[in-house]
Design a protein around this motif. Structure first.
Motif, short mmCIF file in Angstrom:
data_model
loop_
_atom_site.label_atom_id
_atom_site.label_comp_id
_atom_site.label_asym_id
_atom_site.label_seq_id
_atom_site.Cartn_x
_atom_site.Cartn_y
_atom_site.Cartn_z
N ASN A 50 0.88 -1.17 0.00
CA ASN A 50 0.00 0.00 0.00
C ASN A 50 0.91 1.22 0.00
OD1 ASN A 50 -2.28 1.55 0.13
ND2 ASN A 50 -2.60 1.28 2.33
N PHE A 51 1.63 1.38 -1.15
CA PHE A 51 2.81 2.20 -1.15
C PHE A 51 3.19 2.49 -2.60
CE2 PHE A 51 6.38 3.73 1.06
CZ PHE A 51 7.53 3.40 0.40
N LEU A 376 3.93 -2.46 7.97
CA LEU A 376 4.03 -1.01 7.77
C LEU A 376 3.67 -0.64 6.32
CD1 LEU A 376 7.28 -0.06 9.73
CD2 LEU A 376 4.92 0.11 10.47
N GLU A 377 4.10 -1.45 5.36
CA GLU A 377 3.78 -1.18 3.96
C GLU A 377 2.31 -1.46 3.67
OE1 GLU A 377 6.38 -3.34 1.42
OE2 GLU A 377 8.11 -2.07 1.84
N GLU A 378 1.80 -2.57 4.16
CA GLU A 378 0.42 -2.97 3.88
C GLU A 378 -0.58 -1.95 4.43
OE1 GLU A 378 -1.34 -5.82 2.64
OE2 GLU A 378 0.47 -6.28 1.52
N ARG A 384 3.61 7.42 4.82
CA ARG A 384 3.69 8.57 5.75
C ARG A 384 5.11 8.74 6.28
NH1 ARG A 384 -1.20 6.45 4.04
NH2 ARG A 384 -2.79 8.04 4.34
N VAL A 385 5.79 7.61 6.47
CA VAL A 385 7.17 7.67 6.97
C VAL A 385 8.06 8.39 5.96
CG1 VAL A 385 9.21 6.29 7.53
CG2 VAL A 385 6.98 5.63 8.42
N LYS A 510 -5.26 0.84 5.33
CA LYS A 510 -5.98 -0.44 5.14
C LYS A 510 -5.46 -1.45 6.14
CE LYS A 510 -6.68 0.33 0.21
NZ LYS A 510 -6.11 0.13 -1.12
N MET A 511 -6.31 -2.41 6.44
CA MET A 511 -5.86 -3.53 7.26
C MET A 511 -4.86 -4.35 6.46
SD MET A 511 -6.87 -3.82 10.33
CE MET A 511 -6.65 -5.57 10.67
N PRO A 512 -3.81 -4.83 7.07
CA PRO A 512 -2.83 -5.64 6.31
C PRO A 512 -3.49 -6.89 5.75
CG PRO A 512 -2.01 -5.11 8.51
CD PRO A 512 -3.44 -4.71 8.49
N ARG A 513 -3.07 -7.27 4.55
CA ARG A 513 -3.48 -8.58 4.02
C ARG A 513 -2.51 -9.60 4.61
NH1 ARG A 513 -3.58 -6.40 -2.03
NH2 ARG A 513 -1.93 -5.18 -1.07
#
Length: 717
Positions: A50-51, A376-378, A384-385, A510-513
């Motif tokens: 998500n990135f 963190l990616e998902e 944001r980082v 989003k919630m992580p997959r």
């Protein structure tokens, strides 16, 4: 959702079904779900997140459209338009503008984020004007509906003139309908969303006929981008350059005018097919969360807390499985010795198992590190980082787009350096490539943790703050500071004045997959074990042979000499055996080579055994622990112990513990800065297309590592 709208009648020559194995290119805006769709279609595990900017090169895989029809799927980097600004986007025009290319697609699957449809349709209209048969895969309809946006797909398909398939790239919903559509013949689209200006029409037609192009818009792009098209010869570029000059072709102004005209067309289309059914009175949850997570004070505190939690977890959560693996390998070694004895058994236990065991023990820590990064990616937090870190980076002269490669460098420098392709400024890209290996990658983790465990006590503050975790976090921060200060220094040397920009689209939270998180962990652990394992296996066998044999009868003479010395040393039986084994090892081929290089590393506090490990770890940093484990096992078959115990038992010439805090900290600092990775050198060579940058990088990082390790050893001695 799996609604399939009727495809248009067949009339085109380029169809997915026309060839035995057709080529389908996936293209769309960054973070529009391309890579997720690619994974569903091919069953591969291309990295997704998500990135934005996850895909920087084209990836290919095979999909089974029907029981008798396969197709090659090409996942292209995300882009907002067909006018590339960076190397990753240039991959797209090299593919779509060269019909003679072996990878030229028969069909395009254009992914679009339905919750941000207007912006996504800009690229879409450019692509359909190239007259390549296409399907629009409309993703994130659920997100759009949640925001009160209702899309009339039937109307939209009619206005755009191409088939539309609603999909959910996260779950794979709509995939069957998409495959059915791709297995049928598709026609090229007839609507045009942009008209070539009359005064330039003659020039465009000249280019079109000269290069035998299929449509005017492709010729229009040749005029804009001829200097970037790698497949054109110098004569071809000169031909277009003369035309551009003759007709006063102002590329930037014409691109701006084209964008305005396209958005006018898109607005007209969306007037009929998109409705906002409710006004959003409440601010979106993502925006509210962003106010906290990107706050100029709280944002950094939260990020620091996340890092702190990650490094605490690496030590606290991994200790039990690590102890289990360490003990298991030691028990297996002991069990093998109860079954048989001889040179081959020694090779297996002291060479192969000792080397591999020294690496397998770190699987739990590697898994925890990548689990955190994947989550963190998902969730979208990593984007944001990068925004937060951009503010710091700019103070040191780095490009805002450098943030993604530097953050990725915590996992591995190789893909991180490839990610610099998103940086369009050449000097900024070179500087980012130069400093990225200073970020502590996962391969350094085994060295960090084994040295910290040796000299940093296992103490907790307030009952939960691990001292070892704090030291580990400190090493990562030192690497980061070294990267940004080195970048600032390099900026001064290169004297670049060109200003850069950083634009990043924040994905929604989003919630992580969890399946993706699990796959990431498995893939990374597999890569760590098998890629490093092959090198370690080979090096362990070679090391064992070099450590067990010497020139002539040197080992026998060393044993006789050591035995004679024992008569005056008055050692216990166990120490006496270690004394003899040490003398034999010193007389071996490996010992002689280690002694040869020892003068160069003695100022750092290292002996010839560490010197051998430093050299072998140049293949891959994680080899260091495996090498140390093998060297300290040779001749010690009777005292099988764990890796940590072997290092703790090592004595110096005065009979004191060899791994003192001064030596351990010196080694830690050396590996924070050292360029101990052939893969990184290879990828830098490939990305910079020459040996100049990798050689400069090697000299700089090795020099920095040597001087820093020397200073640390002197300070703590």
């Amino acid at each position: 959702m799996s609604e399939v709208l009727s495809p248009a009648p067949v009339s085109a020559s380029h169809t997915a079904a026309a060839n035995k194995v057709s080529k389908i290119a996936l293209i769309g805006n960054p973070n529009s779900g391309k890579s997720s769709l690619f994974n569903h279609l091919t069953g591969l595990n291309q990295k997704v997140g998500n990135f934005p900017g996850v895909t920087v090169d084209k990836k290919t895989g095979i999909t089974q459209l029907t029981s008798g029809l396969k197709a090659q799927v090409i996942d292209l980097p995300g882009t907002y338009s067909l006018y590339p600004k960076s190397l990753d986007e240039k991959v797209i025009i090299d593919l779509l503008h060269d019909k003679k290319s072996s990878s030229y697609p028969d069909v395009l699957v254009i992914t679009a984020d339905a919750s941000n449809l207007k912006r996504n349709l800009l690229l879409f209209t450019q692509l359909v004007d190239l007259k390549i048969p296409a399907v629009l895969a409309l993703n994130m309809l659920d997100v759009a509906e949640k925001h009160g946006v209702k899309i009339d797909i039937q109307q939209l398909q009619q206005d755009l003139g191409i088939p539309i398939v609603p999909v959910n790239a996260r779950t794979g919903s709509g995939l069957a309908a998409l495959k059915i559509l791709l297995s049928q013949p598709l026609e090229t689209t007839t609507p045009e969303f942009f008209q070539i200006p009359d005064e330039l029409f003659v020039m465009v037609r000249q280019i079109r006929y000269y290069f035998e192009l299929s449509n005017d818009y492709l010729a229009w792009h040749y005029a804009h981008q001829y200097h970037k098209l790698s497949f054109l010869s110098d004569d071809d570029k000169e031909y277009i350059a003369d035309l551009v000059k003759k007709y006063n072709f102002q590329s930037n102004a014409l691109q701006a005018a084209e964008t305005i005209e396209r958005y006018n067309s898109i607005n007209e289309v969306l007037l009929d097919s998109m409705r906002v059914t409710k006004a959003e009175n409440n601010e979106q949850f993502s925006n509210k969360l962003d106010q906290v997570l990107t706050h100029k004070v709280f944002g950094y505190l939260i990020f620091f807390a996340v890092l702190f939690l990650m490094f605490q977890a690496i030590f606290a959560w991994a200790s039990y499985p690590m102890d289990l693996i360490d003990t298991g390998v030691a028990t297996l070694n002991a069990y093998i010795h109860t079954l048989a004895d001889g040179p081959l058994i020694d090779l297996l236990t002291e060479g192969v198992l000792a080397g591999l065991g020294g690496v397998l023990i770190f699987i739990p820590q590697i898994a925890i590190l990548f689990a955190f990064i994947a989550v963190l990616e998902e969730t979208g937090y990593m984007a944001r980082v990068t925004f937060l870190m951009d503010k710091i980076m700019r103070k040191f002269g780095l490009n805002g787009k450098s943030v993604v490669p530097l953050i990725s460098g915590v996992a591995c420098a190789v893909p991180a350096i490839m990610a610099t392709r998103t940086i369009d400024n050449w000097k900024d890209r070179m500087i980012t490539i130069f400093v990225t290996p200073l970020m502590s990658c996962s391969a350094r983790l085994p060295i960090y943790t084994v040295m910290i465990a040796l000299v940093v006590p296992e103490q907790y503050f307030l009952g939960f703050l691990s001292l070892q975790g704090l030291v580990l976090m400190g090493l990562y921060l030192i690497g980061f500071l070294a990267a940004i200060f080195s970048a600032a220094l390099l900026k001064l040397v290169l004297k670049t004045k060109e200003r850069s920009y950083f634009i990043m689209e924040f994905p929604t939270y989003k919630m992580p997959r969890w399946k993706n998180v699990g796959l990431t962990i498995v893939e990374k652990v597999k890569a760590f074990v098998f890629q490093a394992g092959k090198v370690i296996l080979a090096i362990s066998v070679i090391l064992w042979v070099l450590s067990s044999y010497g020139p002539g009868n040197s080992l026998e003479l060393a044993e006789q000499r050591a035995t004679q010395e024992l008569t005056t040393l008055n050692l216990a039986e166990e120490d006496a055996e270690a004394h003899v084994a040490g003398q034999k090892l010193e007389a071996s081929y490996a010992g002689r080579f280690g002694k040869f290089i020892e003068p160069a590393i003695r100022p750092l506090g290292y002996d010839w055994k560490i010197g051998i490990a430093l050299l072998t770890s140049f293949a891959a940093r994680e080899v260091f622990v495996g090498t140390i484990s093998t060297i300290y096992s040779v001749g010690d078959s009777e005292n099988i112990s764990t890796v940590k115990e072997k290092l703790l038992a090592e004595k110096d010439e005065f009979g004191q513990p060899f791994f003192t805090p001064a030596r351990a900290y010196s080694l830690l600092i050396f590996y924070v800065f050292a360029m101990q990775c052939m893969s990184t050198i290879a990828v830098v060579y490939r990305e910079t297309k020459g040996w100049k940058w990798p050689i400069l990088q090697l000299i700089y990082m090795t020099g920095l590592a040597y001087v820093s390790a020397f200073v640390v050893f002197r300070l703590f001695s």
